[in-house]
Structure formats: C-alpha cells, structure tokens
Design a protein around this motif. Sequence first.
Motif, PDB file in Angstrom:
ATOM      1  N   ARG A 136       0.916  -1.133   0.078  1.00  0.00           N
ATOM      2  CA  ARG A 136       0.045   0.024   0.072  1.00  0.00           C
ATOM      3  C   ARG A 136       0.916   1.274  -0.080  1.00  0.00           C
ATOM      4  O   ARG A 136       0.714   2.211  -0.598  1.00  0.00           O
ATOM      5  CB  ARG A 136      -0.916   0.142   1.328  1.00  0.00           C
ATOM      6  N   GLU A 139       2.009   1.886  -3.588  1.00  0.00           N
ATOM      7  CA  GLU A 139       1.170   2.420  -4.556  1.00  0.00           C
ATOM      8  C   GLU A 139       1.028   4.001  -4.138  1.00  0.00           C
ATOM      9  O   GLU A 139       0.788   4.574  -5.151  1.00  0.00           O
ATOM     10  CB  GLU A 139      -0.381   1.507  -4.237  1.00  0.00           C
ATOM     11  N   ASN A 140       1.039   4.411  -2.824  1.00  0.00           N
ATOM     12  CA  ASN A 140       0.749   5.773  -2.667  1.00  0.00           C
ATOM     13  C   ASN A 140       1.736   6.655  -3.171  1.00  0.00           C
ATOM     14  O   ASN A 140       1.769   7.627  -3.701  1.00  0.00           O
ATOM     15  CB  ASN A 140       0.586   5.872  -1.228  1.00  0.00           C
ATOM     16  N   GLN A 143       1.636   7.058  -7.083  1.00  0.00           N
ATOM     17  CA  GLN A 143       0.782   7.730  -7.460  1.00  0.00           C
ATOM     18  C   GLN A 143       1.011   9.270  -7.118  1.00  0.00           C
ATOM     19  O   GLN A 143       0.702  10.102  -7.779  1.00  0.00           O
ATOM     20  CB  GLN A 143      -0.876   7.535  -6.705  1.00  0.00           C
ATOM     21  N   ALA A 144       1.758   9.536  -5.972  1.00  0.00           N
ATOM     22  CA  ALA A 144       2.133  11.056  -5.653  1.00  0.00           C
ATOM     23  C   ALA A 144       3.324  11.219  -6.496  1.00  0.00           C
ATOM     24  O   ALA A 144       3.636  12.400  -6.206  1.00  0.00           O
ATOM     25  CB  ALA A 144       2.179  11.038  -4.414  1.00  0.00           C
ATOM     26  N   SER A 179       6.962  16.127  -4.366  1.00  0.00           N
ATOM     27  CA  SER A 179       5.967  15.169  -5.298  1.00  0.00           C
ATOM     28  C   SER A 179       5.347  16.103  -6.102  1.00  0.00           C
ATOM     29  O   SER A 179       5.770  17.288  -6.295  1.00  0.00           O
ATOM     30  CB  SER A 179       5.125  14.864  -4.105  1.00  0.00           C
TER      31      SER A 179
END
Length: 214
Positions: A136, A139-140, A143-144, A179
């Motif tokens: 998890r 994945e975060n 995405q960022a 980011s």
Amino acid sequence: MPDSRRDDAVPPADHEELSPTSATDTAEKAITTDGPVGRKAGASADQRRRRTVTVLAVLAVLALATLVVTGVRWYESTQSDAAAAAALRDEAVDAAQQIVVNINTVRPNTLDADLDAAQSSLTEPMLGEYQRVRQRFAENLRQAQAEVVATPVSAAITAFDPERRTATALVAIDVNARSASAPPQSKQQLFLVEMIQTPDGWKAAKATPSTGQQ
C-alpha cells in the motif's frame, strides 16, 4: 751364687720410653681442620650452600617470569576485549545511520530497490509491520510521484550491550522531499533506533521519529 732374678727385672738400658704427649698430639692432628680431611669437608659445605643459593635464584626467576607472562596475557586479553567492544560500537553507529537513511529514502525511478533496502535493514517486530504495509505504501508513492532523500548528519549511541548484541542510537538526518503536487521541502529529523546484531549485520527492531525535528 748370684741372683739371676734381679738381673732380669732391670730393663735394658736402650729401651725407648713413650712420650707422654704423643697421644695428645696424634688426636689433635686427627681432628684439626687444617688437614686434608677438614679442607674437603669445608669445601663440600660451601658447594652445598652455593648450589642451594643457585637453585633458589633460578626458582625466583621462574616465578617472576610466570607472573610477567600471566600479567601480559591478562592485559592483552582485557585490551583485546575492550578493542572488540569499541569496534562493535563503531559498527553499530554506522549501521544506525545507514538504517535511518534506508527507511527514509524513496525515489520514483528506483522505488522497488529503495523499498528492498529499507526492508533489509529491519528485523522483528518492525520487519513484520513493514511487510504488511509495504504494498500500500508503494502504491501511494507511485501515485504521488514522491521522492524523499535522506542524508546522515550525526549519530550517537545511547545504549549498548556487547554481550547481548543490542544497541540504541539517536540519528539525525537531513530530509529533502518533493512530489507532483507539493513544492520541495527540507528539514532535519531525529530518529531513535533500537537495533539487534543479526548474522546479516545490525538491523532495526524499532525506529521512531524523535522530538526535536526541524
């Protein structure tokens, strides 16, 4: 008729008389220490005394040598133990810095390798916790399009047990993060790391941000 018995009782005129001092002289000569027998007895006593002194001297030297050797071995042993503990402590300091860098560094282009490095720096119970959230977390980050790079500033051991192979260290790092949706940020952060030395090296059983971050 002449009496022959009177003539027989008179000793011959040329009979040699015994000297009254001859027995005493003989005895004195027999016991005097100036004679060959006396000198030999005295020499034997001197030789025995010299041999005794020599043996005692050799025993004293051997005893001293034993004490010296024992002392040297004890000193070398204690110095060796102290040196080994100091080397192990230095390893723990270096490992603490690297662990904190590993768990705080992720880059989009090397994300899987960075997460592998972080995981390889951990042991239980922190290892199990990291494995549960790793997917998890990855994945975060993707995405960022987040990038976090940590560099070590300083580290100090706060607790160290060379027999149990455990250590606790306080590590300061500089953190540069950015980011896709946030501007670059820089800060200094402190981590308290509890470590155990495993067959694969020092690993963190627990690593938590400490107060004092800037």
